[in-house]
Design an enzyme around this catalytic site. Structure first.
Site, PDB file in Angstrom:
ATOM      1  N   ASN A   1       8.693  36.570  37.376  1.00 43.60           N
ATOM      2  CA  ASN A   1       9.973  35.963  36.840  1.00 43.60           C
ATOM      3  C   ASN A   1      10.017  34.727  37.403  1.00 43.60           C
ATOM      4  O   ASN A   1       9.589  33.631  38.267  1.00 43.60           O
ATOM      5  CB  ASN A   1      11.220  36.881  36.829  1.00 43.60           C
ATOM      6  CG  ASN A   1      10.994  37.249  38.918  1.00 43.60           C
ATOM      7  OD1 ASN A   1      10.302  38.202  39.393  1.00 43.60           O
ATOM      8  ND2 ASN A   1      12.316  36.734  39.263  1.00 43.60           N
TER       9      ASN A   1
ATOM     10  N   ASP B   1      14.686  40.097  35.773  1.00 40.85           N
ATOM     11  CA  ASP B   1      13.518  40.650  36.699  1.00 40.85           C
ATOM     12  C   ASP B   1      12.825  41.114  36.362  1.00 40.85           C
ATOM     13  O   ASP B   1      13.193  41.700  37.817  1.00 40.85           O
ATOM     14  CB  ASP B   1      15.123  40.773  38.228  1.00 40.85           C
ATOM     15  CG  ASP B   1      13.846  40.788  39.563  1.00 40.85           C
ATOM     16  OD1 ASP B   1      12.468  39.397  39.553  1.00 40.85           O
ATOM     17  OD2 ASP B   1      13.880  41.533  40.051  1.00 40.85           O
TER      18      ASP B   1
END
Length: 184
Positions: A22, A64
């Site tokens: 991420n 995330d």
């Protein structure tokens, strides 16, 4: 995006496959744009390290979902032709299948119907069609985002049965709420 595991190697094509994680920081308002090349499945030449393809699964990841999970290699029929495939169950709740030679998207589908941050993946563009109700923007308190940051499929190991042409994987069913607030 960093990478920290779950690599696969195809000796016939001499390619290595892995995912990048991420973008940072988590506060998505601080990093506009797609945040290329995060959340990407990479296919690289094993001899030179040169990228042969990169497919970004979650442009501008707000949750995330860090896409570094298992890269499953198989050979299956696509349009009547035996094709080398890469199958990747992602934390974002989708399972992606790519042609592992070219990186072309073959399929992308939800692990189950509770995945709601995305309506579907456009198979022509490869882009996710997001549901704005589950966005993490500052002026919005999102309830019941599925999956949670932990993901519907996290870093577990899968298996593939070539006789049955089935992948087996563990799944989490955890959703989350997202309440943004400003700090001085």
């Amino acid at each position: 995006g960093t990478n920290w595991g779950w690599y696969a190697y195809d000796p016939k094509l001499d390619m290595i496959y892995y995912g990048s994680g991420n973008p940072a920081p988590w506060n998505e308002t601080m990093r506009p744009g797609d945040n290329k090349w995060t959340m990407t499945i990479w296919g690289r030449d094993a001899d030179t390290g040169r990228a042969k393809f990169g497919y970004q699964k979650t442009p501008h990841d707000e949750w995330d979902y860090a896409g570094v999970n298992y890269m499953g290699l198989s050979e299956q029929e696509v349009d009547g032709k035996l094709t080398p495939l890469l199958t990747h169950p992602d934390r974002n709740g989708l399972v992606y299948t790519l042609n592992r030679e070219t990186g072309a998207l073959v399929n992308a589908f939800k692990i189950d119907d509770t995945v709601n941050w995305v309506k579907k993946v456009d198979l022509k563009t490869g882009l996710p069609i997001r549901d704005p109700e589950y966005s993490t923007r500052m002026d919005h308190n999102a309830k019941g985002i599925c999956p949670s940051a932990m993901g519907y499929h996290n870093q577990g190991i899968e298996s593939y049965d070539p006789d049955k042409k089935l992948f087996f994987m563990g799944v989490n069913h955890i959703c989350m709420d997202w309440e943004p607030f400003m700090l001085p």
